[in-house]
Every structure is written in C-alpha cells, then in structure tokens.
Scaffold this motif. Structure first.
Motif, short mmCIF file in Angstrom:
data_model
loop_
_atom_site.label_atom_id
_atom_site.label_comp_id
_atom_site.label_asym_id
_atom_site.label_seq_id
_atom_site.Cartn_x
_atom_site.Cartn_y
_atom_site.Cartn_z
N PRO A 1 2.99 -8.62 -11.54
CA PRO A 1 2.08 -8.76 -10.40
C PRO A 1 0.81 -7.95 -10.63
CG PRO A 1 3.97 -7.38 -9.82
CD PRO A 1 4.25 -7.95 -11.18
N LEU A 2 -0.24 -8.33 -9.93
CA LEU A 2 -1.57 -7.78 -10.20
C LEU A 2 -2.13 -7.09 -8.97
CD1 LEU A 2 -4.09 -7.67 -12.09
CD2 LEU A 2 -4.68 -9.96 -11.25
N ILE A 3 -2.77 -5.93 -9.18
CA ILE A 3 -3.43 -5.18 -8.11
C ILE A 3 -4.86 -4.89 -8.52
CG2 ILE A 3 -3.47 -3.04 -6.77
CD1 ILE A 3 -0.43 -2.87 -7.16
N ILE A 4 -5.81 -5.19 -7.64
CA ILE A 4 -7.20 -4.78 -7.82
C ILE A 4 -7.41 -3.54 -6.96
CG2 ILE A 4 -9.62 -5.44 -7.64
CD1 ILE A 4 -8.08 -7.18 -9.61
N PHE A 5 -7.94 -2.46 -7.57
CA PHE A 5 -8.11 -1.18 -6.86
C PHE A 5 -9.59 -0.85 -6.72
CE2 PHE A 5 -8.25 3.26 -5.94
CZ PHE A 5 -7.08 3.53 -5.24
N SER A 6 -9.97 -0.43 -5.50
CA SER A 6 -11.37 -0.09 -5.19
C SER A 6 -11.48 1.40 -4.85
CB SER A 6 -11.85 -0.94 -4.01
OG SER A 6 -13.14 -0.54 -3.59
#
Length: 415
Positions: free
Chosen positions: A117-122
């Motif tokens: 699974p993929l997470i984009i972090f800001s």
C-alpha cells in the motif's frame, strides 16, 4: 573575540542539555521489514516533483545511511524560518544535528514481497522532506511505500530545483545533491514570510491548494512507475526504479501530513478520490476553505497533541464530522506540536522542553501511540490483512496517554 566566546559558550550550554547524546537519534522501524530510502526529482524546474521515498528493502552490510539534514542550505532555511542569525544558527544546528543519520539504507534494492500500500506524506510549515523520517521509516518497516513530498510553495524552510547553466562561473554542486546533467545548477528556494499588510488566509489558501496538487502529481508519478514507465530522475542515484514496477497496491492509497500538511491531507481528499483515507497530525485548519468540507467523502483520523490547539481550530475539525463517513479524533496527553517531527528525538530533555521540541510525555511513547493508532486506522480503511487491529482501541483514545476527541471544551453551537 567577544562574539566567538559567546558562540562557544552557547554551544557549551546546548551541549550540557544534550549530555545524553548517545541516547539521541531517530528510532529505527519496529516492523518486520528493513527500510530503504532514496530521493526522486522528476522535472528539474520549480514545477517538477521532488520527494523522498521510503520502502521495504533488501539491505547489505555495507549499506549507507543518509544524513538527516542533507546540506547546510537546510540549516540556513531553518534559521530564516525561526528568525535567527544564519551564521550562528548554522554552526549551532550543525553541531547539534549534523551527525544524525536516518535509520534507512540509502538506494537499497526494493524487497519483492507482493504489492505494498502507498502513502503520500506532506510536511508542515517550515519543514522539508526529511524531518518526519521517524514516522515514514516506521510505516515502511510495516510494509508501506511512503513518499514524503518536499513542497515548493515557499512554505518549506528550504528546498531546491535546478536551472540550466548560463556559462557564468557557479559554485560546485553538493556531492549528495548532484544532478545527472553537468549543465544544471542548484536554485534554492527559502521560506517566504508574510509581507506587511498581506492577507494571511489568501497566501495560505493558495499554498494549500498548490501543496495538494504537488501531492497528487507525486501520486500520479508513482502510478506511472508502477505501470513500468521509465523514470528520468534529475538526481544521480543508484536506485533501480524498474524494480518498482507492479509493486504498489493502487487500490490502497492514503494521504498523511502534519500541521500545514494536515490541512493538505484534507485538500487532497477533496481533490483526489484515489486517496481512500487520510491521517491528519496536529492539523492547522486555517488555510482551508470550509466550503470544501462537504466534498470530502473519505475517512479522516485527526491525531492531536494536547498543547497545540485552540477552540476555533477544533471547531473547524468538528465541521468535518459525519454520521455516515468515519471521522475520528484523539489527543495525545502531554504532547506538543513538535512531538511529531524528528526534532523531538534530537535534543536532551530540558533543552528540548525549553525549545518546545518535547512535551511532558516521553517522545518515544508519543510516537508509538501516533504510529500504532495510524496503522490501525489504515488497516481498517484500506482493508489490509495485517495485525494492526491489535491497536484498534487507540483509534477510540483508549489508553492512559490518550483522550478520545479533544482536551478543549467546544460549544456545539460554535460548530
């Protein structure tokens, strides 16, 4: 000589507060996977995409660990953001933080183990792509691919891109920031302060929209890489991007961020349905248009510190409450706003508290609560077949160090 003596004494003072320096540093991941990381810049201009990727990896005994702060310009950016003298601050920051490494193997090969699974972090205001490595490393160790975007909306304390050389004499590039082309030179972009008389909401609202667009572009780039499309990394790298083909579970994508990055989470959820849920850490709600809230259809998990928030900020969060869409909020007792970035692990106890980098709670306990609650929430809403549900009780604030909801009193009429 007086100035030099002051600098030396100040460094002594800080060193005293960090007397247990051998106990300091970013904690390694606790999951079953070793963690690798690499940088990716696609498009050398300011409109390009720049991110730090964390992923499960195959490590070697000779694997190098990257510096936590990539180069001196980031120290200068932090000094500008904190309104400190650059020369004094660079020396102090370099002394305090220059030797720290991220507990991940640089450019290590991706571990082939199904689809991740993929997470984009800001990142938050005044931060940059490396400052949340404790969270990103832990998530990668638990079997996620995490892309930490470095924003170019002038909210990062420092970032850079490249322009083509004009033939004039330039400074040699940093060894660890070298581009693939000798015809490119670094262009640094530092944090932009609010101008006298400028409307802050107009600036921050414009920035949060750009930040969301940058996160979405990062996601689109990773989707292309997953499909097998070749990647033109502007940065010199030994990482084999072809190994990323078909390794991401594109049905299980989340967005996560801290402070201004928390606001970016909500903006992303409004703009992109590929994000199935969001985890918003100590969110600064000010930059957002309330009008977008009804358009956010995905589950959201607010994880707050006890010391950061005020009633108006919580009121904005509560406006996202829904009878049909899961919206959760917990508060970590004794935590402060800086309990989420890595700085909380880099200073001794009393210096950390003076600089408000530490709260009353042990930073390792606070981070474990944040990470485990996040993992339980991600399992629930990305429909993962993992054991993160052992921490389901944390989602409801059931722990001595947690509160369900907020520690503030908010009138229902205000919502």
């Amino acid at each position: 000589m007086t100035g030099l003596r002051y600098k030396w004494n100040y460094r002594q003072f800080v060193a005293m507060g960090n007397s247990n320096v051998h106990n300091l540093g970013i904690p390694p991941g606790k999951g079953p996977h070793e963690v690798g990381c690499t940088d990716l810049m696609v498009g050398h201009t300011v409109q390009g995409t720049f991110l730090r990727l964390y992923y499960p990896c195959q490590t070697l005994a000779t694997s190098e660990r990257p510096n936590w702060i990539p180069c001196r310009e980031y120290f200068n950016g932090l000094a500008d953001f904190m309104k400190l003298n650059r020369v004094l601050s660079e020396r102090t920051f370099s002394y305090l933080f220059g030797s720290f490494k991220i507990p991940a193997a640089w450019d290590a090969s991706l571990k082939a183990d199904g689809k991740y699974p993929l997470i984009i972090f800001s990142h938050g205001l005044g931060a940059f792509r490396t400052l949340y490595s404790a969270i990103c490393v832990e998530l990668a160790s638990q079997g996620f691919i995490v892309a930490a975007v470095e924003h170019r909306d002038e909210s990062a304390s420092a970032t850079y891109y490249y322009k083509e050389k004009t033939g004039q004499k330039t400074h040699p590039p940093h060894q660890n920031l070298r581009p693939v082309s000798d015809n490119l030179e670094e262009q640094w972009m530092y944090y932009r302060s609010l101008k006298l008389g400028e409307n802050e909401f107009s600036l921050r609202n414009k920035q949060v929209k750009q930040r969301a667009d940058e996160c979405i572009r990062a996601l689109e780039l990773l989707i292309e890489i997953n499909s097998g499309k070749s990647v033109d990394n502007v940065l010199l790298s030994q990482f084999d991007w072809s190994k990323m083909e078909n390794c991401m579970d594109l049905c299980r994508i989340a967005v996560m961020g801290h402070s201004f990055g928390g606001a970016t989470v909500i903006e992303c959820l409004c703009k992109e349905v590929k994000f199935k849920c969001g985890v918003a850490l100590d969110t600064w709600m000010f930059p957002l248009d309330n009008e977008i809230f009804p358009s956010v259809k995905q589950p959201i998990f607010f994880i707050n510190s006890e010391k950061f928030h005020w009633a108006g900020n919580i009121v904005c969060m509560k406006k996202l409450d829904s009878e049909t869409i899961p919206r959760k909020m917990i508060t970590i007792r004794g935590a402060v706003h800086q309990s989420f970035p890595d700085f909380t692990f880099m200073t001794g106890n009393w210096v950390g508290k003076i600089m408000k980098l530490k709260g009353e709670i042990n930073p390792h306990i606070a981070m474990d609560l944040c990470n485990r609650a996040s993992l339980a929430f991600l399992q629930r809403h990305l429909y993962l077949d993992r054991d993160f549900n052992q921490w389901d009780h944390l989602i409801d604030g059931k722990d001595d160090n947690l509160l369900q909801g907020t520690n503030l009193t908010v009138l229902q009429s205000a919502i």
